[in-house]
Design a protein around this motif. Structure first.
Motif, PDB file in Angstrom:
ATOM      1  N   PRO A  76       0.868  -0.443  -0.327  1.00  0.00           N
ATOM      2  CA  PRO A  76       0.019   0.171   0.085  1.00  0.00           C
ATOM      3  C   PRO A  76       0.781   1.057  -0.059  1.00  0.00           C
ATOM      4  O   PRO A  76       1.996   0.846   0.770  1.00  0.00           O
ATOM      5  CB  PRO A  76      -0.927   0.158   1.290  1.00  0.00           C
ATOM      6  CG  PRO A  76      -0.870  -1.150   1.456  1.00  0.00           C
ATOM      7  CD  PRO A  76       0.621  -1.736   1.094  1.00  0.00           C
ATOM      8  N   ALA A  77       0.198   2.512  -0.412  1.00  0.00           N
ATOM      9  CA  ALA A  77       0.873   3.469  -0.404  1.00  0.00           C
ATOM     10  C   ALA A  77       1.527   3.937   1.030  1.00  0.00           C
ATOM     11  O   ALA A  77       0.317   3.556   1.858  1.00  0.00           O
ATOM     12  CB  ALA A  77       0.180   4.699  -1.406  1.00  0.00           C
ATOM     13  N   THR A  78       2.427   5.099   1.345  1.00  0.00           N
ATOM     14  CA  THR A  78       2.682   5.271   2.373  1.00  0.00           C
ATOM     15  C   THR A  78       2.646   6.388   2.265  1.00  0.00           C
ATOM     16  O   THR A  78       2.313   7.059   3.693  1.00  0.00           O
ATOM     17  CB  THR A  78       4.963   4.755   2.022  1.00  0.00           C
ATOM     18  OG1 THR A  78       5.091   5.243   1.914  1.00  0.00           O
ATOM     19  CG2 THR A  78       4.193   3.570   2.729  1.00  0.00           C
ATOM     20  N   ASP A  79       2.982   7.137   1.365  1.00  0.00           N
ATOM     21  CA  ASP A  79       2.133   8.902   1.738  1.00  0.00           C
ATOM     22  C   ASP A  79       1.933   9.065   0.311  1.00  0.00           C
ATOM     23  O   ASP A  79       2.214   8.824  -0.520  1.00  0.00           O
ATOM     24  CB  ASP A  79       3.681   9.477   1.773  1.00  0.00           C
ATOM     25  CG  ASP A  79       3.552  10.911   2.515  1.00  0.00           C
ATOM     26  OD1 ASP A  79       2.199  11.425   3.281  1.00  0.00           O
ATOM     27  OD2 ASP A  79       3.588  11.973   2.156  1.00  0.00           O
ATOM     28  N   GLN A  80       0.485  10.299   0.695  1.00  0.00           N
ATOM     29  CA  GLN A  80       0.058  11.255  -0.956  1.00  0.00           C
ATOM     30  C   GLN A  80       0.571  12.448  -0.464  1.00  0.00           C
ATOM     31  O   GLN A  80       0.256  12.631   0.601  1.00  0.00           O
ATOM     32  CB  GLN A  80      -1.009  10.723  -1.034  1.00  0.00           C
ATOM     33  CG  GLN A  80      -1.642  11.187  -1.780  1.00  0.00           C
ATOM     34  CD  GLN A  80      -3.007   9.739  -2.295  1.00  0.00           C
ATOM     35  OE1 GLN A  80      -4.053  10.600  -1.778  1.00  0.00           O
ATOM     36  NE2 GLN A  80      -3.441   8.715  -3.235  1.00  0.00           N
ATOM     37  N   GLY A  81       0.206  13.510  -1.399  1.00  0.00           N
ATOM     38  CA  GLY A  81       0.376  14.536  -1.256  1.00  0.00           C
ATOM     39  C   GLY A  81      -0.942  15.305  -1.237  1.00  0.00           C
ATOM     40  O   GLY A  81      -1.477  14.527  -1.173  1.00  0.00           O
ATOM     41  N   TRP A  82      -0.716  16.408  -1.227  1.00  0.00           N
ATOM     42  CA  TRP A  82      -1.523  18.189  -1.349  1.00  0.00           C
ATOM     43  C   TRP A  82      -2.790  17.452  -2.246  1.00  0.00           C
ATOM     44  O   TRP A  82      -4.278  16.986  -2.167  1.00  0.00           O
ATOM     45  CB  TRP A  82      -1.919  19.016  -1.664  1.00  0.00           C
ATOM     46  CG  TRP A  82      -1.589  19.902  -0.137  1.00  0.00           C
ATOM     47  CD1 TRP A  82      -1.310  19.358   1.211  1.00  0.00           C
ATOM     48  CD2 TRP A  82      -0.528  20.218  -0.263  1.00  0.00           C
ATOM     49  NE1 TRP A  82      -0.916  19.829   2.056  1.00  0.00           N
ATOM     50  CE2 TRP A  82      -0.136  21.088   1.474  1.00  0.00           C
ATOM     51  CE3 TRP A  82       0.511  20.990  -1.021  1.00  0.00           C
ATOM     52  CZ2 TRP A  82       0.605  22.512   1.473  1.00  0.00           C
ATOM     53  CZ3 TRP A  82       1.309  22.573  -0.719  1.00  0.00           C
ATOM     54  CH2 TRP A  82       1.223  22.759   0.953  1.00  0.00           C
ATOM     55  N   GLY A  83      -2.581  16.811  -3.633  1.00  0.00           N
ATOM     56  CA  GLY A  83      -3.453  16.765  -4.731  1.00  0.00           C
ATOM     57  C   GLY A  83      -3.582  17.860  -5.049  1.00  0.00           C
ATOM     58  O   GLY A  83      -3.574  19.080  -4.935  1.00  0.00           O
ATOM     59  N   GLY A  84      -5.076  17.709  -5.723  1.00  0.00           N
ATOM     60  CA  GLY A  84      -5.792  19.058  -6.017  1.00  0.00           C
ATOM     61  C   GLY A  84      -5.168  18.815  -7.740  1.00  0.00           C
ATOM     62  O   GLY A  84      -4.174  18.583  -7.932  1.00  0.00           O
ATOM     63  N   CYS A  85      -5.355  20.414  -8.305  1.00  0.00           N
ATOM     64  CA  CYS A  85      -4.720  21.369  -9.289  1.00  0.00           C
ATOM     65  C   CYS A  85      -4.538  22.225  -9.061  1.00  0.00           C
ATOM     66  O   CYS A  85      -5.221  23.846  -8.865  1.00  0.00           O
ATOM     67  CB  CYS A  85      -5.549  21.049 -10.690  1.00  0.00           C
ATOM     68  SG  CYS A  85      -4.981  21.994 -12.217  1.00  0.00           S
ATOM     69  N   SER A  86      -2.611  22.599  -8.687  1.00  0.00           N
ATOM     70  CA  SER A  86      -1.816  23.955  -8.634  1.00  0.00           C
ATOM     71  C   SER A  86      -2.575  24.587  -9.111  1.00  0.00           C
ATOM     72  O   SER A  86      -2.583  23.916 -10.357  1.00  0.00           O
ATOM     73  CB  SER A  86      -0.459  23.344  -8.036  1.00  0.00           C
ATOM     74  OG  SER A  86       0.278  22.953  -8.834  1.00  0.00           O
ATOM     75  N   TYR A 106      -8.487  17.008  -3.913  1.00  0.00           N
ATOM     76  CA  TYR A 106      -7.888  17.394  -2.697  1.00  0.00           C
ATOM     77  C   TYR A 106      -7.547  16.851  -1.480  1.00  0.00           C
ATOM     78  O   TYR A 106      -8.964  16.587  -1.191  1.00  0.00           O
ATOM     79  CB  TYR A 106      -8.216  18.802  -3.168  1.00  0.00           C
ATOM     80  CG  TYR A 106      -7.612  20.033  -2.850  1.00  0.00           C
ATOM     81  CD1 TYR A 106      -6.508  20.703  -2.577  1.00  0.00           C
ATOM     82  CD2 TYR A 106      -7.906  20.216  -1.456  1.00  0.00           C
ATOM     83  CE1 TYR A 106      -6.368  20.818  -1.759  1.00  0.00           C
ATOM     84  CE2 TYR A 106      -7.690  20.778   0.007  1.00  0.00           C
ATOM     85  CZ  TYR A 106      -6.409  21.980  -0.739  1.00  0.00           C
ATOM     86  OH  TYR A 106      -6.165  22.610   0.121  1.00  0.00           O
ATOM     87  N   ASN A 107      -6.907  16.845  -1.006  1.00  0.00           N
ATOM     88  CA  ASN A 107      -6.521  16.165   0.503  1.00  0.00           C
ATOM     89  C   ASN A 107      -5.714  17.265   1.693  1.00  0.00           C
ATOM     90  O   ASN A 107      -5.014  18.149   0.833  1.00  0.00           O
ATOM     91  CB  ASN A 107      -5.261  15.177   0.604  1.00  0.00           C
ATOM     92  CG  ASN A 107      -5.175  13.671  -0.397  1.00  0.00           C
ATOM     93  OD1 ASN A 107      -6.520  13.574  -0.611  1.00  0.00           O
ATOM     94  ND2 ASN A 107      -4.339  13.592  -1.291  1.00  0.00           N
ATOM     95  N   ASP A 108      -7.301  17.624   2.717  1.00  0.00           N
ATOM     96  CA  ASP A 108      -6.585  18.574   3.125  1.00  0.00           C
ATOM     97  C   ASP A 108      -5.558  18.554   3.910  1.00  0.00           C
ATOM     98  O   ASP A 108      -5.613  17.456   4.345  1.00  0.00           O
ATOM     99  CB  ASP A 108      -8.183  18.719   4.706  1.00  0.00           C
ATOM    100  CG  ASP A 108      -7.942  20.081   5.419  1.00  0.00           C
ATOM    101  OD1 ASP A 108      -7.594  21.071   5.155  1.00  0.00           O
ATOM    102  OD2 ASP A 108      -9.039  19.361   6.191  1.00  0.00           O
ATOM    103  N   THR A 109      -5.493  19.980   4.255  1.00  0.00           N
ATOM    104  CA  THR A 109      -3.740  20.399   5.033  1.00  0.00           C
ATOM    105  C   THR A 109      -4.431  21.317   5.527  1.00  0.00           C
ATOM    106  O   THR A 109      -4.210  22.039   5.031  1.00  0.00           O
ATOM    107  CB  THR A 109      -2.518  19.876   4.411  1.00  0.00           C
ATOM    108  OG1 THR A 109      -2.299  21.008   3.554  1.00  0.00           O
ATOM    109  CG2 THR A 109      -2.347  17.959   3.725  1.00  0.00           C
ATOM    110  N   PRO A 110      -3.406  21.656   6.702  1.00  0.00           N
ATOM    111  CA  PRO A 110      -3.377  22.996   7.507  1.00  0.00           C
ATOM    112  C   PRO A 110      -2.719  24.221   6.629  1.00  0.00           C
ATOM    113  O   PRO A 110      -3.384  25.084   6.686  1.00  0.00           O
ATOM    114  CB  PRO A 110      -2.775  22.578   8.563  1.00  0.00           C
ATOM    115  CG  PRO A 110      -2.657  21.169   9.148  1.00  0.00           C
ATOM    116  CD  PRO A 110      -2.567  20.252   7.803  1.00  0.00           C
ATOM    117  N   ASP A 111      -1.534  23.438   5.856  1.00  0.00           N
ATOM    118  CA  ASP A 111      -1.082  24.713   5.368  1.00  0.00           C
ATOM    119  C   ASP A 111      -1.095  24.574   3.895  1.00  0.00           C
ATOM    120  O   ASP A 111      -0.975  24.867   2.931  1.00  0.00           O
ATOM    121  CB  ASP A 111       0.703  24.663   5.609  1.00  0.00           C
ATOM    122  CG  ASP A 111       1.188  23.414   4.835  1.00  0.00           C
ATOM    123  OD1 ASP A 111       0.313  22.602   4.629  1.00  0.00           O
ATOM    124  OD2 ASP A 111       2.634  23.610   4.999  1.00  0.00           O
TER     125      ASP A 111
END
Length: 268
Positions: A76-86, A106-111
């Motif tokens: 399985p994947a160990t990490d995934q980025g913010w995603g979305g379309c920058s 799109y994955n919610d992150t605080p920043d």
């Protein structure tokens, strides 16, 4: 207090220097140029761009978040980025290359606010699936886009000015969707492929930097670009080989998955 503030950075520097000197004393220097058979084999058999089946022209595509597989390609994947379309990605895909839409998770992150926007109603922290597209200018729809231009997020303003004629009074919005509709998916994956020794010394790992165009209906890979590198953390000079060509490092997927009426304009 003043003395402490002045001396603290010096203390950090001394600790860093001590750590580096200790590493030099403990870790050997590898004899560079010695081949890593596993790296050479992957570079020979899988390195570069391979077109297994030419995808058709499309109106849009799914852009998968950058994903790490650090326990092997079958785990399985160990990490995934913010995603979305920058911001800058959306401009290139929708304006420069002429896709009608991009769909992305799109994955919610605080920043997340300074980098990406998640929909067209000023909500920047809402995870989900979105379709990014150009729409005729309306105050409510363009509010987020205009905010990003005004505040020059990620150097966005000059890129918008540079494309003013192509925008033609439109703006980019992102609309929440229940599911993806595009058949083809573009992926950017980092995969630990093996952990071979180097000259009999353990601590090595062989990494694949992979770009993929996948048929979401069948799961088949249509196009794959792969570059490989080998590092061994048991040596000071840990980077001990790679084969990452320019066409893999800058994977121009729109050449293999062209938008309908392909009208790409090359830009920096």
């Amino acid at each position: 207090m003043a003395s402490f503030l002045v001396l603290a950075p010096v203390s950090v520097l001394l600790v860093s220097c001590s750590s580096y000197q200790l590493a030099r004393a403990v870790l050997p220097i590898a004899e560079e140029g010695k081949p890593v058979p596993e790296l050479e084999e992957l570079c020979k058999t899988e390195g570069g761009v391979h077109v297994y089946q030419q995808p058709p022209s499309v109106e849009g595509f799914v852009l998968k978040p950058e994903t790490d597989y650090l326990h092997g390609p079958d785990q399985p994947a160990t990490d995934q980025g913010w995603g979305g379309c920058s911001l800058n990605e959306c401009l290139r895909y929708l304006i420069d290359y002429g896709y009608d839409f991009v769909e992305a998770q799109y994955n919610d992150t605080p920043d997340a606010l300074p980098r990406d926007f998640a929909d067209s109603v000023d909500r920047h922290d809402d995870s989900g699936l979105y379709r990014y597209r150009l729409v005729p200018r309306e105050e409510r729809q363009c509010k987020t886009f205009d905010w990003l231009v005004k505040h020059d997020v990620a150097g966005f303003s000059y890129r918008v000015r540079d494309r003013k004629a192509q925008l033609g009074g439109r703006c980019i919005v992102a609309e929440r969707i229940p599911g993806f509709t595009a058949r083809y998916q573009v992926e950017r994956n980092t995969i630990i492929r093996a952990q071979p020794d180097y000259d009999g010394t353990s601590g090595g790992f062989l990494t694949e930097y992979q770009h993929v165009i996948r048929d979401r209906k069948t799961g088949e890979i249509m196009v794959k670009g792969s570059g490989f590198s080998y590092q061994n953390l048991s040596y000071i000079n840990k980077h001990l080989g790679n084969c990452i060509s320019d066409d893999v490092n800058i994977f121009e997927f729109w050449k293999y998955l062209p938008p309908v009426g392909y009208r790409a304009v090359r830009r920096n």
